[in-house]
Design a protein around this motif. Structure first.
Motif, PDB file in Angstrom:
ATOM      1  N   VAL A 145     -14.138 -16.105   5.454  1.00 29.45           N
ATOM      2  CA  VAL A 145     -14.591 -14.779   5.073  1.00 29.45           C
ATOM      3  C   VAL A 145     -13.426 -14.095   4.366  1.00 29.45           C
ATOM      4  CG1 VAL A 145     -15.489 -12.586   5.896  1.00 29.45           C
ATOM      5  CG2 VAL A 145     -16.157 -14.716   7.025  1.00 29.45           C
ATOM      6  N   VAL A 146     -13.720 -13.505   3.230  1.00 31.54           N
ATOM      7  CA  VAL A 146     -12.670 -12.966   2.377  1.00 31.54           C
ATOM      8  C   VAL A 146     -12.909 -11.478   2.127  1.00 31.54           C
ATOM      9  CG1 VAL A 146     -11.583 -13.149   0.110  1.00 31.54           C
ATOM     10  CG2 VAL A 146     -12.462 -15.194   1.230  1.00 31.54           C
ATOM     11  N   PRO A 147     -11.925 -10.620   2.443  1.00 31.84           N
ATOM     12  CA  PRO A 147     -12.064  -9.211   2.063  1.00 31.84           C
ATOM     13  C   PRO A 147     -11.940  -9.081   0.552  1.00 31.84           C
ATOM     14  CG  PRO A 147     -10.382  -9.501   3.772  1.00 31.84           C
ATOM     15  CD  PRO A 147     -10.704 -10.854   3.231  1.00 31.84           C
ATOM     16  N   VAL A 148     -12.851  -8.332  -0.036  1.00 32.76           N
ATOM     17  CA  VAL A 148     -12.830  -8.136  -1.481  1.00 32.76           C
ATOM     18  C   VAL A 148     -12.773  -6.641  -1.770  1.00 32.76           C
ATOM     19  CG1 VAL A 148     -13.958 -10.274  -2.161  1.00 32.76           C
ATOM     20  CG2 VAL A 148     -15.342  -8.320  -1.492  1.00 32.76           C
ATOM     21  N   ILE A 149     -12.141  -6.287  -2.875  1.00 32.50           N
ATOM     22  CA  ILE A 149     -11.933  -4.869  -3.175  1.00 32.50           C
ATOM     23  C   ILE A 149     -12.288  -4.550  -4.619  1.00 32.50           C
ATOM     24  CG2 ILE A 149     -10.150  -4.511  -1.439  1.00 32.50           C
ATOM     25  CD1 ILE A 149      -8.081  -4.805  -3.743  1.00 32.50           C
ATOM     26  N   ASN A 150     -12.477  -3.280  -4.871  1.00 31.54           N
ATOM     27  CA  ASN A 150     -12.686  -2.793  -6.226  1.00 31.54           C
ATOM     28  C   ASN A 150     -11.815  -1.547  -6.389  1.00 31.54           C
ATOM     29  OD1 ASN A 150     -13.528  -1.616  -8.581  1.00 31.54           O
ATOM     30  ND2 ASN A 150     -15.728  -1.797  -8.142  1.00 31.54           N
ATOM     31  N   VAL A 151     -10.555  -1.797  -6.744  1.00 34.93           N
ATOM     32  CA  VAL A 151      -9.629  -0.697  -6.972  1.00 34.93           C
ATOM     33  C   VAL A 151      -9.126  -0.841  -8.399  1.00 34.93           C
ATOM     34  CG1 VAL A 151      -7.518   0.444  -6.206  1.00 34.93           C
ATOM     35  CG2 VAL A 151      -8.927  -0.797  -4.555  1.00 34.93           C
ATOM     36  N   PRO A 152      -9.280   0.214  -9.212  1.00 35.93           N
ATOM     37  CA  PRO A 152      -8.889   0.106 -10.619  1.00 35.93           C
ATOM     38  C   PRO A 152      -7.435  -0.340 -10.760  1.00 35.93           C
ATOM     39  CG  PRO A 152     -10.028   2.180 -10.200  1.00 35.93           C
ATOM     40  CD  PRO A 152      -9.811   1.532  -8.878  1.00 35.93           C
ATOM     41  N   GLY A 153      -7.223  -1.321 -11.603  1.00 33.78           N
ATOM     42  CA  GLY A 153      -5.868  -1.768 -11.910  1.00 33.78           C
ATOM     43  C   GLY A 153      -5.336  -2.827 -10.965  1.00 33.78           C
ATOM     44  N   ILE A 154      -6.084  -3.152  -9.908  1.00 32.99           N
ATOM     45  CA  ILE A 154      -5.567  -4.152  -8.978  1.00 32.99           C
ATOM     46  C   ILE A 154      -6.401  -5.421  -9.090  1.00 32.99           C
ATOM     47  CG2 ILE A 154      -5.188  -4.695  -6.548  1.00 32.99           C
ATOM     48  CD1 ILE A 154      -4.337  -1.842  -6.173  1.00 32.99           C
ATOM     49  N   PHE A 184      -8.033   6.440   2.503  1.00 28.75           N
ATOM     50  CA  PHE A 184      -7.670   6.428   1.080  1.00 28.75           C
ATOM     51  C   PHE A 184      -6.797   5.217   0.763  1.00 28.75           C
ATOM     52  CE2 PHE A 184      -8.875  10.787   1.783  1.00 28.75           C
ATOM     53  CZ  PHE A 184      -9.610  11.076   0.643  1.00 28.75           C
ATOM     54  N   TRP A 185      -6.912   4.764  -0.472  1.00 28.76           N
ATOM     55  CA  TRP A 185      -6.178   3.567  -0.871  1.00 28.76           C
ATOM     56  C   TRP A 185      -4.665   3.797  -0.900  1.00 28.76           C
ATOM     57  CZ3 TRP A 185      -7.894  -1.044  -0.382  1.00 28.76           C
ATOM     58  CH2 TRP A 185      -9.251  -1.310  -0.513  1.00 28.76           C
ATOM     59  N   ASP A 186      -4.229   5.079  -1.007  1.00 28.52           N
ATOM     60  CA  ASP A 186      -2.780   5.304  -1.012  1.00 28.52           C
ATOM     61  C   ASP A 186      -2.263   5.707   0.370  1.00 28.52           C
ATOM     62  OD1 ASP A 186      -4.004   7.722  -0.953  1.00 28.52           O
ATOM     63  OD2 ASP A 186      -2.786   8.654  -2.525  1.00 28.52           O
ATOM     64  N   ASP A 187      -2.993   5.302   1.409  1.00 34.19           N
ATOM     65  CA  ASP A 187      -2.543   5.552   2.776  1.00 34.19           C
ATOM     66  C   ASP A 187      -1.192   4.866   3.023  1.00 34.19           C
ATOM     67  OD1 ASP A 187      -3.923   6.461   5.576  1.00 34.19           O
ATOM     68  OD2 ASP A 187      -2.540   4.764   5.883  1.00 34.19           O
ATOM     69  N   ALA A 188      -0.388   5.505   3.878  1.00 39.68           N
ATOM     70  CA  ALA A 188       0.964   4.983   4.126  1.00 39.68           C
ATOM     71  C   ALA A 188       0.940   3.536   4.608  1.00 39.68           C
ATOM     72  CB  ALA A 188       1.670   5.880   5.152  1.00 39.68           C
ATOM     73  N   SER A 189      -0.050   3.170   5.456  1.00 37.30           N
ATOM     74  CA  SER A 189      -0.067   1.816   6.008  1.00 37.30           C
ATOM     75  C   SER A 189      -0.326   0.777   4.919  1.00 37.30           C
ATOM     76  CB  SER A 189      -1.127   1.711   7.107  1.00 37.30           C
ATOM     77  OG  SER A 189      -2.403   2.006   6.582  1.00 37.30           O
ATOM     78  N   ILE A 190      -1.147   1.120   3.919  1.00 36.23           N
ATOM     79  CA  ILE A 190      -1.403   0.184   2.816  1.00 36.23           C
ATOM     80  C   ILE A 190      -0.191   0.137   1.884  1.00 36.23           C
ATOM     81  CG2 ILE A 190      -2.945  -0.392   0.890  1.00 36.23           C
ATOM     82  CD1 ILE A 190      -5.168   1.066   2.310  1.00 36.23           C
ATOM     83  N   LYS A 191       0.416   1.304   1.645  1.00 39.56           N
ATOM     84  CA  LYS A 191       1.608   1.353   0.784  1.00 39.56           C
ATOM     85  C   LYS A 191       2.728   0.491   1.342  1.00 39.56           C
ATOM     86  CE  LYS A 191       1.675   5.653  -1.860  1.00 39.56           C
ATOM     87  NZ  LYS A 191       2.002   7.093  -1.760  1.00 39.56           N
ATOM     88  N   GLY A 217       4.994  -2.824  -4.139  1.00 38.05           N
ATOM     89  CA  GLY A 217       5.039  -2.962  -5.595  1.00 38.05           C
ATOM     90  C   GLY A 217       3.822  -2.410  -6.311  1.00 38.05           C
ATOM     91  N   LEU A 218       2.777  -2.097  -5.597  1.00 39.14           N
ATOM     92  CA  LEU A 218       1.530  -1.717  -6.255  1.00 39.14           C
ATOM     93  C   LEU A 218       1.452  -0.219  -6.478  1.00 39.14           C
ATOM     94  CD1 LEU A 218      -1.272  -3.869  -4.586  1.00 39.14           C
ATOM     95  CD2 LEU A 218      -0.189  -4.180  -6.806  1.00 39.14           C
ATOM     96  N   ASN A 219       0.827   0.154  -7.581  1.00 44.47           N
ATOM     97  CA  ASN A 219       0.594   1.552  -7.886  1.00 44.47           C
ATOM     98  C   ASN A 219      -0.801   1.916  -7.369  1.00 44.47           C
ATOM     99  OD1 ASN A 219       0.763   4.086  -8.879  1.00 44.47           O
ATOM    100  ND2 ASN A 219       0.337   3.508 -11.014  1.00 44.47           N
TER     101      ASN A 219
END
Lengths: 330, 345
Positions: free
Chosen positions: B104-113, B135-142, B147-149
């Motif tokens: 099972v694979v997590p898939v995403i739709n985030v612009p630019g990634i 939110f995608w810019d949550d501290a835990s994801i950052k 390296g990701l914007n």
């Protein structure tokens, strides 16, 4: 003369036989039609009984709490249908709010205002719309309508209602594209042809002499429609609307695609929700456990009852309308 | 009235199976159950029939239906994505064995990634699904993706609205990684999702993720490949960020102690191993230990014995992962230990 006597004798006996044959044929025909009519009642009662039997474990376990509980947890086998009922009623109500005025508008245009050359093409287009299978609406809604909605309409709605009390809560949250509001709009497109086709047909039954008399008195088109045509054909219009509402309440495939299938109630109309039919269609195949399937059947029973109540309410409404107008309208 | 409901389902599925069965040769093997492995079972059956003349009639009616059907003895074998607990197997007199592995694979739709650029770990994934990380810019994801914007974009989670083995594997993983998920939601083929949007089937989730900007969903590996959606790399048990590949799924199974786990009751989530993909699971076959008609079960087992030996390339072509040889050996041993000798090839 002899020959006529003979003829009469022969004819008398032949007539008797023919008459007997006719009566026999008649009684057979009556029996057949009776059977057909009773079959409907039998099927109706059968479905209710089957639903009750199938739902019994859930009715015992959850009782009336099933109507008010928002929990839908297959792991602990706790089920409540409130979000389902809410979603079913809200999507259908919104769809009716959009589709009834537009549908009647189409019918008015087609019967009163439309140039003769356009009448047939538009009429056929409306009827074809009614013939499109719901899965097509679902696919179209999901692949074409939803992305447009998500990137254009929803951000705009959220923006314009941002600082208005109540409305800002009704149009809040991240724009998913799918949700209660989208489902309602797709539904409204689906039920539109039912309303306009039926309404157009009953408008056509209004005697031209009534309309001509009204125009002769100097009425505007609006006044003729509002005071002559609509009151005359009220029964048919309400009937068409109820047929449409019935379809909206039970619609499954198209709604499943765009409603979001989330067992939550949210103030925001843009948030994902679910309906009874969508939940049953999604979850029936893989429902495990002693209460899961009964809970789904219980939900189905509730949908059955809602539809029944809607139709009963429509009948009552028609009757009171008829009484008030002295039975003058059909 | 549980028997009534069961009978209702039993009759319906029974008719479906019976109708299909009568249309083929009486000697054909009949099976029913999980939809996930259906394509490979059908492909194997085709090849097997060409070789041996014995056909397989597999009805993809869902794992729940498969378990129901084998218990009603209307089919020769049942198939389920979710392994049955040893207690339930014993009560029914059944035994189970895995056939192929799926991931099972997590898939995403985030612009630019793009695919494979984002890294997530189990705890963060669980928090996203719980709605705690919104939110995608949550501290835990950052922190995981220095390296990701990352844009300030709401995360729209997409889950399966129908019950499925994919759900079981995914929620089982989240339960292992997040105590809160374990106690609040749990692991099952259908659960009460705390947030997000539901969609029907893998294709529904894949479609929803592709359509919705900011979406995060999970699909079976094959759908991630076919739909060309951006997948996420996961931090595995050993702390390594791995990409979902056939080798990574196989690695998840390689170190698993199938031999000593009763009835292969193992879910391949969060398994040890440097290259192991953490969200994997096998799909299972259910047969009776003491069958009434040993000859038919023998045919079932012969079919799978053939498939273990010859079906690997076909499985890989359909993006399933064949079991490693050590696991296959353990399966053969379990047949001899558990099933009547007359039914073992």
């Amino acid at each position: 003369m002899v020959s006529t006597d003979l003829n009469e004798n022969f004819a008398a006996s032949g007539r008797d036989a023919a008459l007997r044959r006719f009566t026999r044929g008649d009684s057979r025909f009556r029996l057949l039609t009776q059977l057909a009519a009773f079959l409907v009642v039998l099927i109706f009662v059968g479905i209710i009984i089957t639903l009750f039997i199938g739902a019994e474990p859930a009715i015992k376990a959850f009782g009336w709490g099933f109507f008010t509980s928002s929990v839908w947890n297959p792991v602990t086998e706790k089920f409540g249908a409130f979000p389902l009922i809410y979603g079913t009623l809200v999507t259908s109500a919104l769809a009716m709010i959009v589709a009834v005025p537009v549908g009647i508008g189409i019918a008015i245009f087609l019967t009163e205002l439309c140039p003769r050359q356009l009448k047939r093409p538009i009429g056929i287009a409306v009827e074809l719309l009614a013939g499109i299978p719901s899965i097509i609406y679902g696919i179209w809604g999901f692949f074409i309508f939803v992305p447009f909605f998500q990137t254009t309409i929803e951000p705009w709605l959220i923006g314009i209602f941002a600082n208005i009390p109540i409305l800002q809560d009704m149009f809040a949250g991240p724009p998913y594209g799918i949700g209660i509001f989208t489902a309602a709009l797709i539904l409204s497109i689906m039920i539109l042809p039912f309303i306009s086709a039926v309404t157009r047909d009953v408008f056509a039954t209004v005697p031209p002499i009534l309309k001509e008399a009204a125009y002769g008195l100097g009425c505007t088109t609006w006044e003729v429609m509002w005071r002559i045509v609509l009151p005359y054909s009220r029964g048919g219009v309400v009937g068409g609307a109820m047929l449409a509402l019935g379809r909206a309440l039970g619609e499954t495939m198209a709604v499943t695609f765009v409603v979001g299938n989330a067992h939550h109630i949210n103030m925001s109309l843009l948030a994902p929700g679910t309906t009874i039919s969508a939940t049953v269609a999604n979850e029936f195949a893989e429902a495990l456990g002693d209460l899961y399937i009964p809970a789904l059947i219980y939900a189905g029973l509730i949908l059955f009852i809602i539809t029944f109540l809607v139709l009963a309410a429509a009948q009552l409404m028609l009757r009171s309308l008829d009484q008030r107008s002295g039975g003058g309208s059909k | 009235m549980k028997p009534f409901v069961n009978r209702l389902i039993g009759i319906a599925a029974g008719i479906a199976v019976a109708c299909a069965a009568t249309s083929t040769l009486a000697a054909d093997i009949t099976g029913a159950g999980a939809t996930f492995p259906a394509p490979i079972y059908v492909k194997w059956a085709e090849d097997y029939k060409a070789k041996t003349g014995i056909g397989l009639n597999y009805q993809a009616i869902g794992s729940g239906g498969g378990i129901q059907q084998i218990k009603n003895k209307t089919v020769d074998f049942g198939a389920s994505d979710k392994p049955l607990a040893p207690g339930e197997l014993a009560a029914a007199g059944l035994t189970q064995f895995p056939t192929v592995i799926g991931g099972v694979v997590p898939v995403i739709n985030v612009p630019g990634i793009k695919a494979g650029e984002m890294v997530l770990d189990g705890a963060t994934l669980a928090n996203i699904c719980l709605g705690k990380v919104a939110f995608w810019d949550d501290a835990s994801i950052k922190k995981l993706n220095p390296g990701l914007n990352l844009p300030h974009l709401a995360i729209a989670t997409v889950h399966r609205a129908d019950g499925s083995g994919t759900n079981f594997i995914f929620t089982n993983y989240l339960s292992k990684m997040s105590p809160q998920w374990g106690s609040q939601v749990g692991a099952a083929t259908s659960v009460e999702w705390p947030s997000g949007v539901g969609a029907k089937g893998n294709e529904g989730v894949a479609g929803n993720v592709k359509q919705t900007v900011g979406a995060l969903g999970y699909v079976e590996f094959a759908y991630a490949v076919q739909n060309n959606i951006a997948y996420v790399r996961m931090i595995n048990h050993d702390g390594v960020a791995v990409a979902p590949t056939a080798a990574a799924f196989q690695a998840a199974s390689a170190k698993t102690d199938w031999v000593h786990s009763a009835d292969f009751y193992v879910v391949l989530t969060n398994q040890a191993g440097h290259d192991a993909w953490p969200i994997a699971g096998a799909t299972f076959i259910l047969v009776y230990k003491h069958p009434q008609d040993p000859a038919r079960v023998k045919q079932v087992l012969s079919f799978y014995k053939w498939a273990y030996a010859n079906g690997g390339p076909a499985a890989e072509k359909l993006t399933y992962v064949p079991l490693p040889q050590s696991t296959v050996d353990a399966i053969f041993k379990s047949w001899h230990d558990n099933i009547d000798a007359a039914a073992v090839p």
